[in-house]
Enzyme design. Structure first.
Site, PDB file in Angstrom:
ATOM      1  N   SER A  22       8.929  -2.675  11.211  1.00  0.00           N
ATOM      2  CA  SER A  22       9.710  -3.868  10.873  1.00  0.00           C
ATOM      3  C   SER A  22       8.819  -4.980  10.329  1.00  0.00           C
ATOM      4  CB  SER A  22      10.405  -4.410  12.129  1.00  0.00           C
ATOM      5  OG  SER A  22      11.553  -3.672  12.410  1.00  0.00           O
ATOM      6  N   ASP A  44      10.636 -11.235   9.900  1.00  0.00           N
ATOM      7  CA  ASP A  44      10.702 -10.936   8.471  1.00  0.00           C
ATOM      8  C   ASP A  44      10.544 -12.198   7.632  1.00  0.00           C
ATOM      9  OD1 ASP A  44      11.281  -8.429   9.426  1.00  0.00           O
ATOM     10  OD2 ASP A  44      13.397  -8.451   8.853  1.00  0.00           O
ATOM     11  N   GLY A  64      -6.034  11.483   1.781  1.00  0.00           N
ATOM     12  CA  GLY A  64      -4.896  11.731   0.895  1.00  0.00           C
ATOM     13  C   GLY A  64      -3.596  11.355   1.598  1.00  0.00           C
ATOM     14  N   ASP A  70      -7.013   4.439   1.833  1.00  0.00           N
ATOM     15  CA  ASP A  70      -6.583   5.668   2.504  1.00  0.00           C
ATOM     16  C   ASP A  70      -6.833   5.534   4.009  1.00  0.00           C
ATOM     17  OD1 ASP A  70      -5.709   8.198   2.933  1.00  0.00           O
ATOM     18  OD2 ASP A  70      -7.413   9.213   1.978  1.00  0.00           O
ATOM     19  N   ILE A  71      -5.837   5.876   4.801  1.00  0.00           N
ATOM     20  CA  ILE A  71      -5.973   5.803   6.270  1.00  0.00           C
ATOM     21  C   ILE A  71      -6.170   7.226   6.779  1.00  0.00           C
ATOM     22  CG2 ILE A  71      -4.861   5.089   8.424  1.00  0.00           C
ATOM     23  CD1 ILE A  71      -5.499   2.774   6.486  1.00  0.00           C
ATOM     24  N   GLU A  73      13.909  -9.816  14.786  1.00  0.00           N
ATOM     25  CA  GLU A  73      13.765  -9.206  13.456  1.00  0.00           C
ATOM     26  C   GLU A  73      13.785 -10.262  12.358  1.00  0.00           C
ATOM     27  OE1 GLU A  73      13.741  -5.373  12.608  1.00  0.00           O
ATOM     28  OE2 GLU A  73      12.557  -6.694  11.371  1.00  0.00           O
ATOM     29  N   ASP A 102      -0.367  11.496   3.849  1.00  0.00           N
ATOM     30  CA  ASP A 102      -0.006  12.182   5.091  1.00  0.00           C
ATOM     31  C   ASP A 102       1.293  11.603   5.632  1.00  0.00           C
ATOM     32  OD1 ASP A 102      -0.693   9.870   6.972  1.00  0.00           O
ATOM     33  OD2 ASP A 102      -2.620  10.165   5.957  1.00  0.00           O
TER      34      ASP A 102
END
Ligand SMILES: *[C@@H]1O[C@H](CO)[C@@H](O)[C@H](O)[C@H]1NC(C)=O
Ligand SMILES: *[C@@H]1O[C@H](CO)[C@@H](O)[C@H](O)[C@H]1NC(C)=O
Length: 662
Positions: free
Chosen positions: A579, A329, A639, A620-621, A325, A641
């Site tokens: 993550s 990051d 839109g 938008d996906i 992690e 979701d």
């Protein structure tokens, strides 16, 4: 023990409730629904014994907090960007003079004069010593001693207590009363979460009926934490080419997908914080290995290091579950915002660890005492009571003293059902207060689609987590808090290029998303939710999720979270997870802040009212889903979701929009 019981041998006659007060109607303020496991009621406490009483006064203006936040965060507000100072926030929410004097008058009526009463520095607590008889008269209750079956530890409490009707609104709660927030002697350490620790009375069940287990709060960052990223195995042939972003994400892929440049002009006022929970730790060698390949001018660079509650970079264990992690990051965060600097908040010691509350305490000292303070069954308690030795922090708990950066990304999360509504609302209000001060809070939305951490769902009858083949959806927290920005995950479609639309992540991980069982839909999200249900009503019932259409939906946004190349433990590996999405999204917001700060504007602060107002600043996906709990989950549609939120960032459009705002 949380407080001590001092028996007094004096001739003091207990001052009993003044008859004048009896005309006022008494109403029950708190009542324990059931006895915490392993505790047994024993004798009544002698009336002359002394109790250290603490009264938590209700904060003023909490009902206006959302309005205050919108005033500085809504793009149409004339006060957009005029963030508050910490002092302004503390003063706005301090208990009112009316609360203070009403409670003092009420105490005086019961023979407890003002000279005996002290007020805490944070203004929100009143302290005084009372005899048991005085307290019983004041609260129309009876005090008993309780004994812990296995340790024999004593605890003083009552079953319920009452207040005069006109005083009730001024008091949040009083201790010692119904609460069992004492620590047991010789408690279980953090990673062995056991049911037999004490739970706080009345506050032990989540809204979905899941039994809240002590210790979850400070278990984040431990190697078994299912919110950590997932490894995809070692990489033998490192590919650093834009042609291969569908199988291998490197920093240039993200720059191409979201159209932001390297070496964005530095703003000296800018700051970006990444939070890690010990024992997670980055390895300096891994940072350099990554930089050598993807950002050579950064070799040797390290994040600014803020150690909170003994936070340290442990080197005792090196493995994916201890370094994955932090390496992920920091490698991406530091590279993407360069030359802006990254602050690493390393939270918690090696033994006990820490919770989000411990971090919040460090960046806002007033939170340490707000609304009763931390929950010792969930949050790290310092000095660490569990042991001594390497990595065990014996210093005082950090309350304040650390500055909040302008964007803060956290890639750890709980299930909403892991914690109680009280605990979550208290923490969520704190994000609101930090938003008022211009901080953008980002949390990863989870990696198991509609299921919870580790793929678990909730048995609708027993409230127990199951293996995820059926049951109720299990959304993440703080993702469901309406005052943070929740980040989901996408992927480049197999075989597609970086100029083609992404889809919801469906490789190794599924983007966490769904609807809260605790938090109502915030105003800024209402129309997005309404449109979603009107046009794409999901095929599930209330046996799966909160279908009320009045609860908060998540995530808010998304960014790529699949096939990231990281250097870890001296090798390159693929990783997957929201993550990865959260620090990437945070990096982009940090560049937006740099541009605004460089023209003398404020940081963007709480972004949700702006992003829902201008959804066109996102890609938008509209394909992919977030399966879980034996269902295909929700589906990404045009839109907003509950899979990919509003979509992935389009940096040029974001920049243009935020540079036009005041
Ligand atoms: C999950 O639990 C269900 C119901 O208890 C059971 O039928 C199923 O075999 C379990 N599946 C796995 C993979 O453990
Ligand atoms: C659904 O959400 C609303 C709004 O947060 C809440 O009031 C309600 O209790 C929730 N219902 C269930 C069944 O959790």
């Amino acid at each position: 023990m949380h407080f001590s019981l001092i028996a007094v041998c004096s001739l003091l006659t207990a001052a009993i409730a003044a008859p004048t007060a009896n005309s006022k109607r008494q109403v029950v303020h708190e009542r324990r629904e059931r006895m915490p496991a392993q505790w047994k009621r024993s004798a009544k406490i002698h009336g002359d014994s002394h109790l250290p009483m603490r009264i938590a006064l209700t904060q003023s203006n909490l009902d206006r907090a959302d309005e205050f936040l919108m005033d500085v965060s809504h793009p149409e507000s004339p006060n957009y960007g005029k963030h508050w100072s910490a002092k302004q926030v503390a003063e706005a929410f301090a208990p009112s003079q009316e609360s203070y004097s009403s409670v003092l008058d009420w105490l005086a009526e019961h023979g407890i004069s003002a000279e005996r009463v002290k007020q805490s520095q944070s203004l929100s607590w009143l302290h005084f010593d009372a005899t048991v008889s005085e307290a019983e008269g004041l609260l129309s209750t009876q005090y008993f001693e309780y004994t812990h079956e296995s340790t024999g530890q004593p605890h003083v409490a009552c079953e319920e207590y009452s207040l005069p009707e006109d005083i009730k609104k001024h008091i949040d709660f009083i201790t010692p009363t119904v609460h069992f927030d004492a620590k047991v002697e010789n408690p279980k350490k953090r990673r062995t979460l056991s049911e037999d620790e004490i739970t706080i009375a009345k506050r032990q069940t989540s809204t979905t009926g899941h039994n809240v287990v002590p210790g979850i709060g400070h278990s984040i960052g431990s190697p078994g934490d299912k919110s950590l990223p997932k490894s995809g195995g070692k990489i033998s042939n490192l590919i650093n080419e834009l042609e291969n972003c569908d199988v291998s994400i490197v920093p240039d892929c993200l720059r191409a997908l979201y159209e932001f440049p390297p070496n964005f002009p530095l703003s000296s006022k800018n700051s970006y914080g990444i939070v890690e929970y010990t024992p997670q730790a980055y390895l300096p060698g891994d940072l350099d290995m990554f930089f050598r390949n993807f950002s050579p001018s950064q070799v040797g660079q390290r994040p600014i290091f803020d150690s909170i509650d003994g936070g340290l970079l442990q080197t005792e264990v090196e493995s994916f579950n201890y370094n994955g992690e932090s390496d992920l990051d920091l490698e991406y965060g530091m590279t993407l915002v360069y030359p802006q600097k990254v602050t690493l908040y390393q939270v918690g010691d090696l033994l006990e660890g820490a919770s989000f509350n411990n971090f919040l305490d460090a960046i806002d000292g007033s939170y340490c005492t707000y609304d009763g303070g931390d929950d010792p069954t969930q949050d790290g308690v310092y000095p660490d009571p569990y042991g001594t030795g390497y990595g065990v922090y014996k210093g005082p708990e950090n309350c304040g003293g650390f500055a909040a950066t302008k964007v803060i990304s956290t890639s750890y999360a709980y299930n909403e059902a892991d914690l109680t509504p009280f605990y979550e609302m208290r923490q969520c209000n704190e994000y609101l207060k930090l938003g008022l001060q211009g901080v953008t809070f980002l949390y990863s939305s989870g990696d198991y689609g509609v299921a919870g951490n580790g793929g678990q769902c909730i048995d609708p009858i027993t409230g127990v987590y199951n293996n995820g083949t059926s049951g109720m959806f299990n959304p993440s927290f703080p993702g469901t808090c309406p005052y943070i920005t929740s980040v989901g995950a996408t992927q480049v479609k197999p075989g597609a290029s970086v100029t083609q639309p992404e889809e919801a992540a469906e490789s190794v991980i599924y983007s966490g998303g769904g609807f809260s069982n605790v938090f109502a839909v915030p105003d800024y999200q209402k129309s997005a939710i309404k449109t979603y249900f009107a046009q794409h009503k999901p095929p599930y019932t209330s046996a799966q999720y909160n279908t009320s259409q009045t609860s908060r939906g998540l995530p808010d946004v998304s960014a790529n979270g699949v096939n990231y190349v990281i250097a870890i433990d001296g090798e390159f590996e693929y990783v997957y997870g929201t993550s990865a999405s959260s620090p990437t999204f945070g990096s982009i917001m940090t560049l937006v802040n740099a541009a605004r700060l460089n023209v003398g504007k404020s940081s963007v602060g709480f972004i949700n009212p702006t992003i829902y107002k201008y959804p066109q600043i996102f890609n938008d996906i509209t394909s992919g889903g977030n399966q879980g709990c034996g269902t295909p989950g929700f589906t990404a549609v045009s839109g907003w979701d509950p899979v990919t939120g509003l979509g992935t960032p389009n940096f040029p459009k974001m920049l243009a929009t935020w540079l036009l705002l005041p």
